[in-house]
Design an enzyme around this catalytic site. Structure first.
Site, mmCIF file in Angstrom:
data_model
loop_
_atom_site.group_PDB
_atom_site.id
_atom_site.type_symbol
_atom_site.label_atom_id
_atom_site.label_comp_id
_atom_site.label_asym_id
_atom_site.label_seq_id
_atom_site.Cartn_x
_atom_site.Cartn_y
_atom_site.Cartn_z
ATOM 1 N N LYS A 169 0.834 -1.196 0.000
ATOM 2 C CA LYS A 169 0.000 0.000 0.000
ATOM 3 C C LYS A 169 0.870 1.248 0.000
ATOM 4 O O LYS A 169 1.713 1.429 0.883
ATOM 5 C CB LYS A 169 -0.921 0.014 1.226
ATOM 6 C CG LYS A 169 -1.751 -1.260 1.389
ATOM 7 C CD LYS A 169 -2.609 -1.545 0.162
ATOM 8 C CE LYS A 169 -3.318 -2.888 0.285
ATOM 9 N NZ LYS A 169 -4.048 -3.257 -0.950
ATOM 10 N N ASP A 197 -0.268 -0.508 -4.457
ATOM 11 C CA ASP A 197 -1.675 -0.121 -4.425
ATOM 12 C C ASP A 197 -1.822 1.263 -3.810
ATOM 13 O O ASP A 197 -1.508 1.473 -2.636
ATOM 14 C CB ASP A 197 -2.459 -1.163 -3.614
ATOM 15 C CG ASP A 197 -3.952 -0.995 -3.753
ATOM 16 O OD1 ASP A 197 -4.394 -0.007 -4.379
ATOM 17 O OD2 ASP A 197 -4.688 -1.847 -3.222
ATOM 18 N N GLU A 222 -1.674 0.005 -8.721
ATOM 19 C CA GLU A 222 -3.121 -0.181 -8.654
ATOM 20 C C GLU A 222 -3.836 1.085 -8.200
ATOM 21 O O GLU A 222 -3.426 1.733 -7.245
ATOM 22 C CB GLU A 222 -3.464 -1.326 -7.692
ATOM 23 C CG GLU A 222 -4.949 -1.651 -7.697
ATOM 24 C CD GLU A 222 -5.237 -3.017 -7.091
ATOM 25 O OE1 GLU A 222 -5.436 -3.975 -7.865
ATOM 26 O OE2 GLU A 222 -5.225 -3.133 -5.862
ATOM 27 N N ASP A 245 -9.176 -1.548 -9.392
ATOM 28 C CA ASP A 245 -10.071 -2.384 -8.579
ATOM 29 C C ASP A 245 -11.230 -1.568 -8.001
ATOM 30 O O ASP A 245 -12.379 -1.848 -8.295
ATOM 31 C CB ASP A 245 -9.322 -3.189 -7.511
ATOM 32 C CG ASP A 245 -8.571 -2.343 -6.511
ATOM 33 O OD1 ASP A 245 -8.346 -1.142 -6.743
ATOM 34 O OD2 ASP A 245 -8.175 -2.891 -5.454
ATOM 35 N N LYS A 269 -13.124 -8.041 -7.578
ATOM 36 C CA LYS A 269 -13.573 -8.362 -6.220
ATOM 37 C C LYS A 269 -14.994 -8.898 -6.298
ATOM 38 O O LYS A 269 -15.951 -8.127 -6.409
ATOM 39 C CB LYS A 269 -13.539 -7.111 -5.349
ATOM 40 C CG LYS A 269 -12.146 -6.514 -5.155
ATOM 41 C CD LYS A 269 -12.237 -5.216 -4.368
ATOM 42 C CE LYS A 269 -10.981 -4.947 -3.562
ATOM 43 N NZ LYS A 269 -9.860 -4.454 -4.322
HETATM 44 MG MG MG Z 1 -6.504 -2.387 -4.311
#
Ligand code: MG
Length: 372
Positions: A169, A197, A222, A245, A269
């Site tokens: 992250k 991400d 991401e 996403d 997801k």
């Molecule tokens: Mg993500």
């Protein structure tokens, strides 16, 4: 179809799933400590029982929250009762008619119906979907927004458990993000799959700075910015592969990303996009456009992880990068030893019919609602 099976009763349970460690996203602006999980048990008049789960990542990550799932099921239940759970498209249409949008609230119902359909056919869900690969899928870890030293420590902790895929992250401070990417790349093992991400936290110019600065590293970034419009605005100005996403919710999103060349990777997801029925269409759009995939459980127990693995098992090995699973981040396990479990950093498909895992009902307490 001679229909001889009907949904007779829907039980809804709520349970809190605490995270082992507090967790920050998006440069530290979002903090998470506990997930509000909803479990759904669908009973049929034929005696089969199916289980579904909806566990959003808290309530501040995306427009989805536990109470919304339970309210959505209350609204949709009268339209679902009496349907044949094996007729997934009929159940899907009934839910879409009863409650437009609110896709995340539909996912646990879809999951429970797939569970029943698989049991009725005596096949694991992925085989019922058309055929499952048994290749163990790497689990993507989650490495929260941290310093360079903490990032190295967390990656090493997951490596000890066998993980070869990591979702690191980032997001927030551009210079710090570039430094963290360069550092992780410097310690990366040759077989490791690493996704950086951003969780939407960069502005367009911040995204452009980082995406250009790391071009020569060929890393996957991401969800760099908030919207698909933002991603589109900078798409032709850098050469770094992008994954989406949070912006991949509807089938229309998937079509736009594919046809407008907005990303090279989908993070699908199932519990965010409305379940396996809808997620499978995104898979097909990705495959038709040369887009690789991560399948991500968003959050939740081993039930959600197993659902994600069923979809991943229907994706050719070369197009499926990893499965993001939450089981190693929780302090409560509602199905000890069952379902798709971490073995050396990989998930293996259960061979039981249906989903292949159900929770211990006494851990869930009394249902918060029953519809019949
Ligand atoms: Mg993500």
């Amino acid at each position: 179809m001679a229909s001889d099976m009907k949904i007779k009763r829907i039980h809804v349970y709520q349970i809190d799933l605490p995270l082992e460690h507090p967790y920050w996203l998006s440069g530290g602006r979002l903090k998470f400590e506990v997930l509000d999980a909803t479990f759904v048990k669908i009973e049929t008049d034929a005696g089969l029982v199916g289980w579904g789960e909806g566990t959003p990542w808290g309530h501040s990550y995306v427009p989805a929250h536990g109470a919304g799932i339970r309210a959505g099921i209350e609204t949709m239940a009268p339209f679902i009762l009496g349907l044949d759970p094996r007729q997934l498209l009929m159940v899907e249409r009934a839910m879409d008619l009863a409650l437009p949008g609110h896709l995340y609230a539909k996912a646990p119902i879809d999951m429970a119906c797939w569970d029943i359909a698989g049991q009725a056919a005596d096949l694991p869900i992925a085989d019922l979907m058309g055929g499952a690969l048994r290749t163990p899928r790497p689990i993507a870890s989650s490495v929260g927004a941290k310093t360079i030293e903490e990032t190295r420590a967390v990656i090493e902790r997951y490596r000890q458990r066998g993980y070869i895929a990591h979702s690191v992250k980032i997001g927030g401070d551009v210079a710090r993000d570039i430094a963290r990417i360069r550092d992780v790349e410097s310690i990366r093992h040759p077989n490791e799959i690493i996704l950086y991400d951003v969780n939407r936290s960069w502005t367009r110019q911040q995204a452009l700075q980082v995406l250009c600065a790391v071009e020569e590293l060929n890393v996957m970034i991401e969800q760099p910015t908030e919207t698909l419009d933002d991603i589109a605005a900078i798409a032709n100005k850098h050469a770094t592969p992008v994954s989406v996403d949070e912006c991949l919710v509807t089938l229309q999103d998937a079509v736009r990303v594919a046809s407008d060349n907005l990303a090279e990777i989908f993070g699908i997801k199932p519990n965010r996009v409305g379940g396996l029925t809808k997620a499978a269409r995104m898979r097909d759009i990705a495959l038709a456009h040369g887009i690789d995939m991560f399948v991500m459980a968003t959050g939740g127990s081993v039930l959600a992880d197993t659902e994600a693995l069923h979809l991943a098992a229907t994706i050719p090995d070369e197009n499926c990068l990893a499965v993001w699973a939450c089981q190693d981040m929780l302090t409560i396990d509602v199905a000890v030893g069952r379902g798709a479990r971490n073995k050396d950093g990989h998930l293996h498909l259960p061979e039981e019919a249906g989903l292949g895992v159900h929770p211990d009902e006494d851990m869930l307490g009394e249902p918060v609602a029953v519809y019949s």
